[in-house]
Design an enzyme around this catalytic site. Structure first.
Site, PDB file in Angstrom:
ATOM      1  N   ASN A   1       0.842  -1.218   0.000  1.00 35.92           N
ATOM      2  CA  ASN A   1       0.000   0.000   0.000  1.00 35.92           C
ATOM      3  C   ASN A   1       0.870   1.259   0.000  1.00 35.92           C
ATOM      4  O   ASN A   1       0.552   2.235  -0.682  1.00 35.92           O
ATOM      5  CB  ASN A   1      -0.947  -0.001   1.208  1.00 35.92           C
ATOM      6  CG  ASN A   1      -2.188  -0.835   0.942  1.00 35.92           C
ATOM      7  OD1 ASN A   1      -3.052  -0.450   0.158  1.00 35.92           O
ATOM      8  ND2 ASN A   1      -2.264  -2.002   1.557  1.00 35.92           N
TER       9      ASN A   1
ATOM     10  N   HIS B   1      -8.220  -1.253   5.834  1.00 34.33           N
ATOM     11  CA  HIS B   1      -8.474  -2.562   6.440  1.00 34.33           C
ATOM     12  C   HIS B   1      -9.017  -3.500   5.358  1.00 34.33           C
ATOM     13  O   HIS B   1      -9.908  -3.113   4.593  1.00 34.33           O
ATOM     14  CB  HIS B   1      -9.488  -2.402   7.577  1.00 34.33           C
ATOM     15  CG  HIS B   1      -9.668  -3.660   8.355  1.00 34.33           C
ATOM     16  ND1 HIS B   1      -8.745  -4.115   9.283  1.00 34.33           N
ATOM     17  CD2 HIS B   1     -10.646  -4.604   8.312  1.00 34.33           C
ATOM     18  CE1 HIS B   1      -9.159  -5.255   9.792  1.00 34.33           C
ATOM     19  NE2 HIS B   1     -10.309  -5.583   9.222  1.00 34.33           N
TER      20      HIS B   1
HETATM   21  C1  GRF Z   1      -3.207  -4.679   4.026  1.00 36.63           C
HETATM   22  O1  GRF Z   1      -4.033  -5.767   3.766  1.00 36.63           O
HETATM   23  C2  GRF Z   1      -3.951  -3.624   4.801  1.00 36.63           C
HETATM   24  O2  GRF Z   1      -5.305  -3.576   4.529  1.00 36.63           O
HETATM   25  C3  GRF Z   1      -3.728  -4.043   6.210  1.00 36.63           C
HETATM   26  O3  GRF Z   1      -2.429  -4.564   6.253  1.00 36.63           O
HETATM   27  C4  GRF Z   1      -2.059  -5.042   4.957  1.00 36.63           C
HETATM   28  C5  GRF Z   1      -0.784  -4.366   4.598  1.00 36.63           C
HETATM   29  O4  GRF Z   1      -0.281  -4.809   3.381  1.00 36.63           O
HETATM   30  N1  GRF Z   1      -3.951  -2.957   7.141  1.00 36.63           N
HETATM   31  P1  GRF Z   1       0.955  -4.076   2.718  1.00 36.63           P
HETATM   32  O5  GRF Z   1       2.077  -4.078   3.754  1.00 36.63           O
HETATM   33  O6  GRF Z   1       0.527  -2.701   2.367  1.00 36.63           O
HETATM   34  O7  GRF Z   1       1.286  -4.912   1.544  1.00 36.63           O
END
Ligand code: GRF
Length: 203
Positions: free
Chosen positions: A17, A114
């Site tokens: 993300n 989330h």
């Molecule tokens: C994602 O699924 C987000 O929704 C949650 O933690 C995960 C993080 O994934 N809060 P990344 O580290 O961004 O790949």
């Protein structure tokens, strides 16, 4: 031209993300609107820190063991975010709870993403594969993504945006996670863009 909004990202893990936020700032929806000014992690080995460095973004591991307690840890985060003039804090796979003081200091300026349709499948311990395993076990026909404001409880603040993702009969937690993540990368950026447009409109 409006000054770019500075985003501070808190991440504990891989940081896909974070990557989508960086990419959007460099060449996507957030180009000319925002920049990631600092990435903070409680995990020295978080790949998110490497991703930030690769893009020339300040990346700081804050070691909670070296600090007295969680309040002191959060105070350190607050100082770093303020020093870097952060206007919006984005949690991106950040696993620790923020202190009351942190939440108050950045009230209305902390977003979290989330991987489910809150208020379902949220709360303490509901992260990563735990969420998708619970969704599959429940037999729900749909899951999704929620971007919400952060308050003092886990996965609890007002919802900014949600998008549904269908759960197919043959989905596993892994295949569902993949589909959900793809949507995460899109709607987090849209939520950030909405926040920036709002502050640019009103201030
Ligand atoms: C994602 O699924 C987000 O929704 C949650 O933690 C995960 C993080 O994934 N809060 P990344 O580290 O961004 O790949």
């Amino acid at each position: 031209m409006m000054e770019k909004i500075k985003i501070g990202v808190l991440a504990s893990g891989g940081g896909t993300n974070l990557q989508s936020i960086i990419d959007a700032c460099e060449s996507g929806l957030l180009k000319n609107l925002a920049e990631v000014s600092i990435v903070l992690s409680n995990n020295e080995n978080a790949f998110a820190l490497q991703r930030a460095k690769k893009h020339g973004i300040k990346a700081v591991f804050v070691d909670k063991k070296s600090l007295k307690d969680m309040d002191s840890f959060c105070d350190e985060l607050i100082n770093l975010l303020n020093e870097n003039k952060v206007a919006l804090v984005c949690l991106a796979g950040y696993l620790l709870k923020l202190s009351r003081i942190f939440v108050q200091k950045f009230k209305g300026r902390i977003m979290n993403i989330h991987p489910a349709l809150l208020p379902k499948y949220g709360g303490k311990g509901m992260y990563g594969h735990h969420v998708h395993e619970a969704v599959i076990a429940s037999g729900d026909k749909e899951s999704g993504v929620t971007v919400h404001w952060v308050d003092e409880e886990y996965d609890h603040g007002n919802i900014i945006v949600q998008e549904k993702v269908p759960v197919d009969p043959n989905d596993t937690p892994e295949t569902l996670a993949k589909k959900v993540l793809k949507v995460e990368h899109k709607i987090y950026i849209e939520a950030i863009e909405g926040f920036i447009k709002e502050i640019n409109r009103c201030c």
